[in-house]
Every structure is written in C-alpha cells, then in structure tokens.
Design a protein around this motif. Sequence first.
Motif, PDB file in Angstrom:
ATOM      1  N   PHE A 298     127.925   7.758  11.618  1.00  0.00           N
ATOM      2  CA  PHE A 298     126.666   7.698  12.351  1.00  0.00           C
ATOM      3  C   PHE A 298     126.912   7.191  13.759  1.00  0.00           C
ATOM      4  CE2 PHE A 298     126.693   3.478  10.149  1.00  0.00           C
ATOM      5  CZ  PHE A 298     126.675   2.662  11.271  1.00  0.00           C
ATOM      6  N   ALA A 299     125.943   7.436  14.629  1.00  0.00           N
ATOM      7  CA  ALA A 299     126.000   6.951  16.012  1.00  0.00           C
ATOM      8  C   ALA A 299     124.610   6.500  16.427  1.00  0.00           C
ATOM      9  CB  ALA A 299     126.510   8.051  16.949  1.00  0.00           C
ATOM     10  N   PHE A 300     124.561   5.560  17.366  1.00  0.00           N
ATOM     11  CA  PHE A 300     123.277   5.110  17.902  1.00  0.00           C
ATOM     12  C   PHE A 300     123.467   4.710  19.357  1.00  0.00           C
ATOM     13  CE2 PHE A 300     125.396   1.444  16.028  1.00  0.00           C
ATOM     14  CZ  PHE A 300     125.300   0.478  17.009  1.00  0.00           C
ATOM     15  N   GLY A 301     122.393   4.766  20.124  1.00  0.00           N
ATOM     16  CA  GLY A 301     122.463   4.381  21.532  1.00  0.00           C
ATOM     17  C   GLY A 301     121.207   3.650  21.957  1.00  0.00           C
ATOM     18  N   LEU A 302     121.380   2.613  22.782  1.00  0.00           N
ATOM     19  CA  LEU A 302     120.232   1.839  23.257  1.00  0.00           C
ATOM     20  C   LEU A 302     120.379   1.550  24.736  1.00  0.00           C
ATOM     21  CD1 LEU A 302     120.983  -1.496  23.669  1.00  0.00           C
ATOM     22  CD2 LEU A 302     121.397  -1.217  21.224  1.00  0.00           C
ATOM     23  N   GLY A 303     119.251   1.405  25.413  1.00  0.00           N
ATOM     24  CA  GLY A 303     119.242   1.044  26.821  1.00  0.00           C
ATOM     25  C   GLY A 303     119.172  -0.468  26.978  1.00  0.00           C
ATOM     26  N   VAL A 304     120.153  -1.041  27.674  1.00  0.00           N
ATOM     27  CA  VAL A 304     120.200  -2.502  27.837  1.00  0.00           C
ATOM     28  C   VAL A 304     118.977  -2.995  28.601  1.00  0.00           C
ATOM     29  CG1 VAL A 304     121.498  -4.415  28.863  1.00  0.00           C
ATOM     30  CG2 VAL A 304     122.711  -2.527  27.733  1.00  0.00           C
ATOM     31  N   GLU A 305     118.602  -2.257  29.679  1.00  0.00           N
ATOM     32  CA  GLU A 305     117.443  -2.676  30.474  1.00  0.00           C
ATOM     33  C   GLU A 305     116.172  -2.735  29.629  1.00  0.00           C
ATOM     34  OE1 GLU A 305     120.349  -1.497  33.606  1.00  0.00           O
ATOM     35  OE2 GLU A 305     119.875  -0.929  31.548  1.00  0.00           O
ATOM     36  N   ARG A 306     116.018  -1.761  28.719  1.00  0.00           N
ATOM     37  CA  ARG A 306     114.827  -1.752  27.867  1.00  0.00           C
ATOM     38  C   ARG A 306     114.801  -2.977  26.959  1.00  0.00           C
ATOM     39  NH1 ARG A 306     110.899   1.575  26.856  1.00  0.00           N
ATOM     40  NH2 ARG A 306     109.925   1.825  24.824  1.00  0.00           N
ATOM     41  N   PHE A 307     115.944  -3.308  26.361  1.00  0.00           N
ATOM     42  CA  PHE A 307     116.005  -4.502  25.525  1.00  0.00           C
ATOM     43  C   PHE A 307     115.707  -5.747  26.358  1.00  0.00           C
ATOM     44  CE2 PHE A 307     118.189  -4.104  21.206  1.00  0.00           C
ATOM     45  CZ  PHE A 307     117.657  -2.848  20.980  1.00  0.00           C
ATOM     46  N   ALA A 308     116.264  -5.813  27.580  1.00  0.00           N
ATOM     47  CA  ALA A 308     116.059  -6.982  28.428  1.00  0.00           C
ATOM     48  C   ALA A 308     114.603  -7.103  28.865  1.00  0.00           C
ATOM     49  CB  ALA A 308     116.968  -6.907  29.655  1.00  0.00           C
ATOM     50  N   MET A 309     113.975  -5.973  29.226  1.00  0.00           N
ATOM     51  CA  MET A 309     112.570  -5.995  29.636  1.00  0.00           C
ATOM     52  C   MET A 309     111.688  -6.526  28.519  1.00  0.00           C
ATOM     53  SD  MET A 309     112.414  -2.391  31.762  1.00  0.00           S
ATOM     54  CE  MET A 309     110.694  -2.530  32.290  1.00  0.00           C
ATOM     55  N   LEU A 310     111.973  -6.121  27.282  1.00  0.00           N
ATOM     56  CA  LEU A 310     111.186  -6.594  26.136  1.00  0.00           C
ATOM     57  C   LEU A 310     111.486  -8.063  25.848  1.00  0.00           C
ATOM     58  CD1 LEU A 310     111.614  -3.499  23.795  1.00  0.00           C
ATOM     59  CD2 LEU A 310     109.550  -4.188  25.012  1.00  0.00           C
ATOM     60  N   ARG A 311     112.756  -8.424  25.921  1.00  0.00           N
ATOM     61  CA  ARG A 311     113.158  -9.800  25.581  1.00  0.00           C
ATOM     62  C   ARG A 311     112.581 -10.815  26.560  1.00  0.00           C
ATOM     63  NH1 ARG A 311     117.747 -13.227  26.208  1.00  0.00           N
ATOM     64  NH2 ARG A 311     118.096 -14.451  24.329  1.00  0.00           N
ATOM     65  N   TYR A 312     112.537 -10.461  27.854  1.00  0.00           N
ATOM     66  CA  TYR A 312     112.068 -11.400  28.876  1.00  0.00           C
ATOM     67  C   TYR A 312     110.641 -11.115  29.345  1.00  0.00           C
ATOM     68  CZ  TYR A 312     116.986 -12.787  29.309  1.00  0.00           C
ATOM     69  OH  TYR A 312     118.256 -13.244  29.058  1.00  0.00           O
ATOM     70  N   GLY A 313     110.034 -10.020  28.886  1.00  0.00           N
ATOM     71  CA  GLY A 313     108.678  -9.685  29.322  1.00  0.00           C
ATOM     72  C   GLY A 313     108.620  -9.211  30.765  1.00  0.00           C
ATOM     73  N   ILE A 314     109.574  -8.355  31.178  1.00  0.00           N
ATOM     74  CA  ILE A 314     109.650  -7.864  32.550  1.00  0.00           C
ATOM     75  C   ILE A 314     108.967  -6.488  32.640  1.00  0.00           C
ATOM     76  CG2 ILE A 314     111.183  -7.281  34.467  1.00  0.00           C
ATOM     77  CD1 ILE A 314     111.205 -10.225  33.566  1.00  0.00           C
ATOM     78  N   PRO A 315     107.982  -6.309  33.537  1.00  0.00           N
ATOM     79  CA  PRO A 315     107.255  -5.037  33.590  1.00  0.00           C
ATOM     80  C   PRO A 315     107.918  -3.956  34.443  1.00  0.00           C
ATOM     81  CG  PRO A 315     106.261  -6.607  35.108  1.00  0.00           C
ATOM     82  CD  PRO A 315     107.383  -7.335  34.410  1.00  0.00           C
ATOM     83  N   ASP A 316     108.850  -4.323  35.334  1.00  0.00           N
ATOM     84  CA  ASP A 316     109.404  -3.362  36.292  1.00  0.00           C
ATOM     85  C   ASP A 316     110.928  -3.465  36.283  1.00  0.00           C
ATOM     86  OD1 ASP A 316     110.216  -1.866  38.528  1.00  0.00           O
ATOM     87  OD2 ASP A 316     108.394  -2.346  39.644  1.00  0.00           O
ATOM     88  N   ILE A 317     111.606  -2.368  35.913  1.00  0.00           N
ATOM     89  CA  ILE A 317     113.066  -2.368  35.801  1.00  0.00           C
ATOM     90  C   ILE A 317     113.749  -2.681  37.133  1.00  0.00           C
ATOM     91  CG2 ILE A 317     113.362   0.108  36.271  1.00  0.00           C
ATOM     92  CD1 ILE A 317     115.509   0.175  34.126  1.00  0.00           C
ATOM     93  N   ARG A 318     113.084  -2.371  38.254  1.00  0.00           N
ATOM     94  CA  ARG A 318     113.698  -2.551  39.572  1.00  0.00           C
ATOM     95  C   ARG A 318     113.934  -4.020  39.912  1.00  0.00           C
ATOM     96  NH1 ARG A 318     109.401   1.573  42.205  1.00  0.00           N
ATOM     97  NH2 ARG A 318     108.121   0.274  40.840  1.00  0.00           N
ATOM     98  N   LEU A 319     113.209  -4.926  39.255  1.00  0.00           N
ATOM     99  CA  LEU A 319     113.401  -6.357  39.512  1.00  0.00           C
ATOM    100  C   LEU A 319     114.811  -6.822  39.166  1.00  0.00           C
ATOM    101  CD1 LEU A 319     109.991  -7.686  38.108  1.00  0.00           C
ATOM    102  CD2 LEU A 319     110.701  -7.656  40.504  1.00  0.00           C
ATOM    103  N   PHE A 320     115.455  -6.153  38.210  1.00  0.00           N
ATOM    104  CA  PHE A 320     116.809  -6.542  37.816  1.00  0.00           C
ATOM    105  C   PHE A 320     117.827  -6.309  38.924  1.00  0.00           C
ATOM    106  CE2 PHE A 320     115.199  -5.609  33.389  1.00  0.00           C
ATOM    107  CZ  PHE A 320     115.227  -6.933  32.958  1.00  0.00           C
ATOM    108  N   TYR A 321     117.538  -5.394  39.866  1.00  0.00           N
ATOM    109  CA  TYR A 321     118.533  -4.978  40.861  1.00  0.00           C
ATOM    110  C   TYR A 321     118.238  -5.493  42.268  1.00  0.00           C
ATOM    111  CZ  TYR A 321     119.065  -1.664  37.021  1.00  0.00           C
ATOM    112  OH  TYR A 321     119.212  -1.102  35.782  1.00  0.00           O
ATOM    113  N   GLU A 322     117.193  -6.274  42.454  1.00  0.00           N
ATOM    114  CA  GLU A 322     116.821  -6.721  43.795  1.00  0.00           C
ATOM    115  C   GLU A 322     117.553  -7.988  44.231  1.00  0.00           C
ATOM    116  OE1 GLU A 322     112.593  -7.045  43.588  1.00  0.00           O
ATOM    117  OE2 GLU A 322     112.273  -4.885  43.893  1.00  0.00           O
ATOM    118  N   SER A 323     118.307  -8.606  43.336  1.00  0.00           N
ATOM    119  CA  SER A 323     119.098  -9.810  43.642  1.00  0.00           C
ATOM    120  C   SER A 323     118.251 -10.950  44.197  1.00  0.00           C
ATOM    121  CB  SER A 323     120.212  -9.465  44.646  1.00  0.00           C
ATOM    122  OG  SER A 323     121.074  -8.478  44.123  1.00  0.00           O
ATOM    123  N   ASP A 324     117.019 -11.044  43.727  1.00  0.00           N
ATOM    124  CA  ASP A 324     116.137 -12.142  44.117  1.00  0.00           C
ATOM    125  C   ASP A 324     116.461 -13.351  43.241  1.00  0.00           C
ATOM    126  OD1 ASP A 324     114.043 -13.959  44.535  1.00  0.00           O
ATOM    127  OD2 ASP A 324     112.625 -12.360  44.993  1.00  0.00           O
TER     128      ASP A 324
END
Length: 337
Positions: A298-324
Amino acid sequence: MAEELTLQAEHAASEAESLDDLRQVRSRFLGKKGVLSQRLKELGSLEPEQRKIQGQLVHQQKKAIEQIFISREDELKLSLYQKRLDQERIDVTLKGRYIAPGALHPLETTVRIVLGVLQRMGFEVEEGPEVEDAFHNFDALNFPPDHPAKEMQDTFFLAEPFKDKFGAPSLLRTHTSPVQIRAMEDRDPPLKIVAPGKVYRCDADVTHSPMFHQIEGFWVDKHVTFRDLKGILTELIKGVFGESIPVRFRPSFFPFTEPSAEVDMGWQNGWLEVLGCGMIHPNVLRAVDIDPNVYQGFAFGLGVERFAMLRYGIPDIRLFYESDVRFLRQLQDPLIR
C-alpha cells in the motif's frame, strides 16, 4: 576477469567524493541490477559442478567489493568529521555575545511529529531528487498519457538540455512518490519506507502553494493488506491529532493505487479530508520488476502544510513562508527540538 572487476570497483570508489556519489557507485556494482547481480543470474546456465565453483568465486568477489565500499565510506565520513572540526572551531578568547534561542519552523515540527509516529511503526526514512524525469514521476506510477498533471499549466517542466532518455523534459517533482519507484528499483521487498520532501505544482491560493511539503509512505511485502493500511493510518492520525479523533475511509481514485481511498478525520462537528491512500497498482509493481502475484503493498500521501494548518489553526498557507518572526514565535513547540 574477477580481479579486473574488483580493481574497477576500487577505482570507482576512490573517485567518489561524497557519500551520495559512493551510494550511486555501490549500486552499479552491488545493486539489484548491478554487475554482480547479473553474474549471479548467469550461473543458472552453467553445469552443476561449474556453477558451484563459479558461485563461490562470485560470492568471494562480492565480499571483497563490499569491503572496498565500506572502507571508502569510513574514509569519507572521517573526512566530513575533520572538515566539521576545522569549520566549527570556537575562539574561547572572544567576549561572549547573547544569541537569542531559536526554534524549529512549524512545518519542520510537523514533519518530525509525523515521521516519529511512522518510525515507531517500523518505517525507514528515505529521500530523493527534487528534479525528476517523466518515467519516475508519471509513467512508472501508472499515469495515463493524457493525464492533466502532464500539462504545462499543472506542472513545472524544465527546458533543454534537461531531458530524460526518452526525450521527455525533466520537471520539478509533483509528489514524493518517485522515491517509492527509486527504492523499489534498487532493492528487493520487503520495503517499508516513508519519504518526506518538497514538491511543486502550478497552484496558489490561501490553501495551496506552488511549493509545498509532502510525506509519502509505502509498504511492500508478501502479505500486506488494506487492513494493515487502515490500522497504520488510523494510528498516524491519532498520534498527530489525539486519540479521540475519529477516522473514516471513503472510496476514491488514484492512477497508482487500486483500490484507493480518501481518509477523513472528525473535525469541528464534521469530517475533513486529510490524505489519500490505497493498495499499490499491479502496473506500478511491474514497472520496477516486482511480481504482483507474489508481492503486494500500500501507499499513502499527505500534505505537511495541511496537517500543520489543522494542528495550529492557521487559515492561510502563505503565513508559513513570510518569515514573520512574530507569527513563528506563536507556534513554537517546546516539546519538539
């Protein structure tokens, strides 16, 4: 002839300037499709007495060549260690300066949590190149010729001279699944591997990015079933989001798995899709010379950003890349270092 091959291996090993180079050279001599593997296959055409004699010689030669690569690997590791010692020297006479403590990026934290759960279940971590050829990214994974992912508007293709042996242009990989193909090309089952890394697609909005991170996992053996897949993914989701999270599987379609499923988890009084999975398609196994009548997986694939957005409650994926730094400080996890 035997001595000549040993000398060739010794010369090739001495020419390797990095551990990655050495792994590639080693595969050429000792891999599943390497020179010695081919010679072992040729023994079947010999007379029994001759086969025994030649078999002993080939095995002795294999041990000698293995020792050559072990010795060269030790040399390269020692060289890397010495370079680190030279580069990381500290002048203790300098006046001390305050350095603010750092922390892992929330995406790296999420990767470590996911990999930690899977490694505890016996998965081995492996990585592969981000620039791929069409065979490993599409063809070996049973993508049909007219699949949308092969169009320029969906995938980042590279211009000449980056073309594969079939004349198709290279591309930035669209998933980490090519690692699965490369691992099965180089090694015989059983294989239980998880592959994290960056992937690229022509997509950008609040929940999608042209570059994002994915984790692919697969298990190939003689008696792997969909029941194993369900158990492992259920434990994975509960290990990341908590034991009380309900999980369900829905029928779906992917070119490289059959049957396929989407995996949902209970979220805010509803269901939310978090990853895709399925039993590896027999065509994928055939593409890497694995008999689907003997092995399955079997094989499976997941998006890390999606897991992180759910885990931390982040609404916008772009926040991860703005280095704020103000944003990142809010997501520091003191338990992950």
